[in-house]
Design a protein around this motif. Structure first.
Motif, PDB file in Angstrom:
ATOM      1  N   UNK A  81       0.801  -1.220   0.000  1.00  0.00           N
ATOM      2  CA  UNK A  81       0.000   0.000   0.000  1.00  0.00           C
ATOM      3  C   UNK A  81       0.837   1.276   0.000  1.00  0.00           C
ATOM      4  N   UNK A  82       2.118   1.172  -0.345  1.00  0.00           N
ATOM      5  CA  UNK A  82       2.943   2.380  -0.287  1.00  0.00           C
ATOM      6  C   UNK A  82       2.412   3.480  -1.202  1.00  0.00           C
TER       7      UNK A  82
ATOM      8  N   UNK B 293      -2.726   9.226   0.056  1.00  0.00           N
ATOM      9  CA  UNK B 293      -3.571   9.663   1.166  1.00  0.00           C
ATOM     10  C   UNK B 293      -2.850  10.666   2.057  1.00  0.00           C
ATOM     11  N   UNK B 294      -1.577  10.407   2.344  1.00  0.00           N
ATOM     12  CA  UNK B 294      -0.818  11.250   3.254  1.00  0.00           C
ATOM     13  C   UNK B 294      -0.206  12.471   2.570  1.00  0.00           C
ATOM     14  N   UNK B 295      -0.136  12.428   1.246  1.00  0.00           N
ATOM     15  CA  UNK B 295       0.404  13.570   0.529  1.00  0.00           C
ATOM     16  C   UNK B 295       1.918  13.617   0.464  1.00  0.00           C
ATOM     17  N   UNK B 296       2.572  12.501   0.803  1.00  0.00           N
ATOM     18  CA  UNK B 296       4.028  12.406   0.747  1.00  0.00           C
ATOM     19  C   UNK B 296       4.419  11.001   0.287  1.00  0.00           C
ATOM     20  N   UNK B 297       5.553  10.874  -0.407  1.00  0.00           N
ATOM     21  CA  UNK B 297       5.998   9.538  -0.831  1.00  0.00           C
ATOM     22  C   UNK B 297       6.287   8.637   0.363  1.00  0.00           C
ATOM     23  N   UNK B 298       6.026   7.338   0.186  1.00  0.00           N
ATOM     24  CA  UNK B 298       6.372   6.331   1.190  1.00  0.00           C
ATOM     25  C   UNK B 298       7.438   5.442   0.562  1.00  0.00           C
ATOM     26  N   UNK B 299       8.612   5.420   1.153  1.00  0.00           N
ATOM     27  CA  UNK B 299       9.795   4.776   0.577  1.00  0.00           C
ATOM     28  C   UNK B 299      10.138   3.501   1.335  1.00  0.00           C
ATOM     29  N   UNK B 300      10.519   2.455   0.587  1.00  0.00           N
ATOM     30  CA  UNK B 300      10.950   1.193   1.195  1.00  0.00           C
ATOM     31  C   UNK B 300      12.472   1.180   1.323  1.00  0.00           C
TER      32      UNK B 300
END
Length: 325
Positions: free
Chosen positions: A53-54, A60-67
């Motif tokens: 779900x990244x 949703x959060x308005x920022x990238x989600x990085x692994x």
């Protein structure tokens, strides 16, 4: 004197404001990318679940989600890294169930413990399938137990590493059935599968996606699902409960955690974004095709799951005298 008292009072107020700010004032969170630290290399169930779900969370959060994959030391490198991270919601941990619930009982001198993290949300779960090499003359769990009792110490079982779900789970099965089988640990499921296929080891309990092709072509035999229900990839394989072994369930879960001290408001915001992402039909389909099931739990529910699993697996580990150093 008055000026000194005023300065002292002002200092106290500033200190109080500083102490309260992280917990109560995060109106702009997040304002830069969020990192999810994954305790395994790319590929596999844990990494896949972390990535599910990244994109949706980022939207949703308005920022990238990085692994950020930080493999090694049975997950302890990643866990220590997140435990020491700033508790602001920008560094999260994709936790694997046995690392989280079992490592504190298996390792000495860890730089983290259960109190190092706050639960954010459950992502996915995956049951395990009991597989044997065709040379082993067993077709169900009852026959496996009977054969193991008639040939104590002659069955070798594989795991992708000491302290993994297949290792501790097979030890649980031995305790439940009073059997004696020999553990052969490998560095990953790939080498373990190769030796099971060759017959050098005869038993491997693992997640279905890693062995489904070998089961379908007859190179491995699936005799039971160690889960509450049958697996959609293997609909004809009965559960352990159906085979007369209720309670033998090995569900590996992957969940998000934040460093202890992260504000509740931040936790709730991330958890809500995770839950929303896991409702996406495309995400659900991706998970199912990989052999896992999305299973969102909110922070409170996840905390209860962790407490229950930690109590259960710590007892199994203690009884089996499992230590990893």
């Amino acid at each position: 004197m008055l000026r000194t008292r005023l300065l002292a009072s002002l200092g106290a107020l500033l200190a109080l404001a500083t102490a309260l700010t992280p917990a109560h004032a995060q109106p702009d969170f997040p304002n830069h990318p969020i990192t999810i630290v994954v305790p395994v290399p790319p590929g596999g169930i844990v990494d896949l679940a972390a990535r599910l779900t990244t994109e949706q969370m980022g939207t949703t959060l308005g920022q990238p989600v990085i692994i950020d994959n930080r493999a090694g030391a049975s997950g302890n490198i990643a866990y220590a890294l997140v435990a020491a991270a700033r508790p602001d919601g920008y560094t999260l941990l994709a936790s694997y169930s046995m690392y989280h619930a079992g490592n504190p009982s298996m390792f000495n001198g860890l730089r983290w413990n259960a109190e190092s993290f706050k639960p954010v949300g459950m992502v996915a779960v995956s049951p395990h399938v009991v597989t044997v090499h065709p040379s082993l003359p067993v077709h169900n769990l009852k026959e496996l137990v009977a054969y193991a009792k008639a040939h104590p110490g002659e069955i070798n079982y594989a795991s992708q590493g000491s302290g993994s779900v297949p290792h501790v789970g097979t030890e649980l099965f031995k305790q439940m059935t009073g059997t004696d089988m020999v553990h052969v640990p490998y560095k990953g499921s790939g080498p373990a599968i190769q030796d099971v296929l060759s017959g050098r080891v005869q038993l491997f309990i693992t997640t279905p996606p890693s062995v489904i092709g070998h089961i379908q072509n007859g190179r491995l035999r699936a005799i039971a699902i160690a889960g509450a229900s049958r697996h959609p990839m293997l609909p004809d394989v009965p559960t352990a409960a159906e085979e007369g072994f209720p309670g033998f369930e090995l569900d590996a879960w992957v969940a998000l955690f934040a460093p202890a001290g992260t504000p509740d408001a931040v936790i709730e915001k991330i958890s809500a974004a995770l839950g929303k992402g896991l409702q996406d039909p495309a995400v659900i389909k991706t998970a199912e095709e990989a052999g896992v099931r999305v299973n969102y739990q909110n922070p409170q529910q996840l905390g209860e799951t962790v407490a229950r699993d930690t109590a259960h697996w710590s007892q199994v580990i203690k009884s089996a005298n499992i230590t990893v150093n």
